[in-house]
Design a protein around this motif. Structure first.
Motif, PDB file in Angstrom:
ATOM      1  N   UNK A   4      30.382 -51.023 -15.693  1.00 44.08           N
ATOM      2  CA  UNK A   4      31.899 -51.427 -15.294  1.00 44.08           C
ATOM      3  C   UNK A   4      32.783 -51.687 -16.240  1.00 44.08           C
ATOM      4  N   UNK A   5      33.895 -51.355 -15.880  1.00 51.14           N
ATOM      5  CA  UNK A   5      35.034 -51.526 -16.700  1.00 51.14           C
ATOM      6  C   UNK A   5      35.259 -52.926 -16.647  1.00 51.14           C
ATOM      7  N   UNK A   6      35.940 -53.800 -18.016  1.00 49.99           N
ATOM      8  CA  UNK A   6      36.249 -54.954 -18.089  1.00 49.99           C
ATOM      9  C   UNK A   6      37.520 -54.827 -18.988  1.00 49.99           C
ATOM     10  N   UNK A   7      38.533 -55.486 -18.489  1.00 52.59           N
ATOM     11  CA  UNK A   7      39.671 -55.821 -19.413  1.00 52.59           C
ATOM     12  C   UNK A   7      39.703 -56.922 -19.868  1.00 52.59           C
ATOM     13  N   UNK A   8      39.833 -57.136 -21.265  1.00 50.33           N
ATOM     14  CA  UNK A   8      40.245 -58.604 -21.830  1.00 50.33           C
ATOM     15  C   UNK A   8      41.231 -58.578 -22.889  1.00 50.33           C
ATOM     16  N   UNK A   9      41.778 -59.492 -23.200  1.00 52.90           N
ATOM     17  CA  UNK A   9      43.018 -59.680 -24.293  1.00 52.90           C
ATOM     18  C   UNK A   9      42.326 -59.286 -25.526  1.00 52.90           C
ATOM     19  N   UNK A  10      43.355 -58.773 -26.121  1.00 56.55           N
ATOM     20  CA  UNK A  10      43.000 -58.304 -27.663  1.00 56.55           C
ATOM     21  C   UNK A  10      42.191 -59.242 -28.560  1.00 56.55           C
ATOM     22  N   UNK A  11      42.841 -60.462 -28.411  1.00 60.19           N
ATOM     23  CA  UNK A  11      42.364 -61.517 -29.335  1.00 60.19           C
ATOM     24  C   UNK A  11      40.986 -61.950 -29.094  1.00 60.19           C
ATOM     25  N   UNK A  12      40.389 -61.850 -27.770  1.00 56.86           N
ATOM     26  CA  UNK A  12      39.227 -62.176 -27.072  1.00 56.86           C
ATOM     27  C   UNK A  12      38.249 -61.216 -27.617  1.00 56.86           C
ATOM     28  N   UNK A  14      38.571 -59.368 -30.181  1.00 53.11           N
ATOM     29  CA  UNK A  14      38.334 -59.410 -31.901  1.00 53.11           C
ATOM     30  C   UNK A  14      37.303 -60.520 -31.941  1.00 53.11           C
ATOM     31  N   UNK A  15      37.378 -61.617 -31.320  1.00 58.23           N
ATOM     32  CA  UNK A  15      36.471 -62.782 -31.496  1.00 58.23           C
ATOM     33  C   UNK A  15      35.046 -62.460 -31.037  1.00 58.23           C
ATOM     34  N   UNK A  20      29.690 -60.552 -32.713  1.00 59.99           N
ATOM     35  CA  UNK A  20      28.529 -59.609 -32.568  1.00 59.99           C
ATOM     36  C   UNK A  20      28.089 -59.166 -33.976  1.00 59.99           C
ATOM     37  N   UNK A  21      29.339 -58.862 -34.846  1.00 58.70           N
ATOM     38  CA  UNK A  21      28.750 -58.378 -36.151  1.00 58.70           C
ATOM     39  C   UNK A  21      28.138 -59.317 -37.185  1.00 58.70           C
ATOM     40  N   UNK A  23      26.069 -61.778 -35.792  1.00 60.32           N
ATOM     41  CA  UNK A  23      24.564 -61.912 -35.246  1.00 60.32           C
ATOM     42  C   UNK A  23      24.050 -60.355 -35.193  1.00 60.32           C
ATOM     43  N   UNK A  24      24.636 -59.659 -35.850  1.00 62.32           N
ATOM     44  CA  UNK A  24      23.846 -58.250 -36.012  1.00 62.32           C
ATOM     45  C   UNK A  24      23.718 -57.354 -34.820  1.00 62.32           C
ATOM     46  N   UNK A  25      24.496 -57.602 -33.693  1.00 61.57           N
ATOM     47  CA  UNK A  25      24.316 -56.859 -32.480  1.00 61.57           C
ATOM     48  C   UNK A  25      25.385 -56.048 -32.130  1.00 61.57           C
ATOM     49  N   UNK A  26      25.228 -55.226 -31.165  1.00 59.27           N
ATOM     50  CA  UNK A  26      26.350 -54.519 -30.580  1.00 59.27           C
ATOM     51  C   UNK A  26      27.255 -55.261 -29.840  1.00 59.27           C
ATOM     52  N   UNK A  27      28.483 -54.804 -29.509  1.00 60.83           N
ATOM     53  CA  UNK A  27      29.162 -55.448 -28.598  1.00 60.83           C
ATOM     54  C   UNK A  27      28.731 -55.852 -27.487  1.00 60.83           C
ATOM     55  N   UNK A  28      28.115 -54.800 -26.846  1.00 63.58           N
ATOM     56  CA  UNK A  28      27.334 -54.756 -25.268  1.00 63.58           C
ATOM     57  C   UNK A  28      26.289 -55.830 -25.596  1.00 63.58           C
ATOM     58  N   UNK A  29      25.480 -55.873 -26.389  1.00 61.54           N
ATOM     59  CA  UNK A  29      24.440 -56.766 -26.397  1.00 61.54           C
ATOM     60  C   UNK A  29      25.053 -58.429 -26.740  1.00 61.54           C
TER      61      UNK A  29
END
Length: 68
Positions: A4-12, A14-15, A20-21, A23-29
């Protein structure tokens, strides 16, 4: 797995991306990890359904609400 698609604010975004980086995970993970952790932790303000009959009801009114 559901997509599904999810719209979130740009600052969220980025956080979460930075986390994710770190924790060495993908954004999805990372999003899945955060959702699972949030849903596994009981909320502090959520009591048992229907309330605990052994606990007294919270007091109502002001501290000095006795009849005059």
């Amino acid at each position: 797995m559901i997509r599904f698609s999810l719209r979130i604010p740009a600052n969220l975004h980025e956080r979460v991306t930075a986390r994710a980086a770190a924790d060495r995970r993908s954004l999805n993970s990372e999003i899945l990890h955060l959702l699972e952790a949030a849903l596994a932790t009981p909320r502090a303000d959520a009591g048992p359904p229907g309330g605990d009959p052994a606990s007294p009801a919270p007091l109502r009114g002001t501290p000095d609400s006795s009849p005059a």
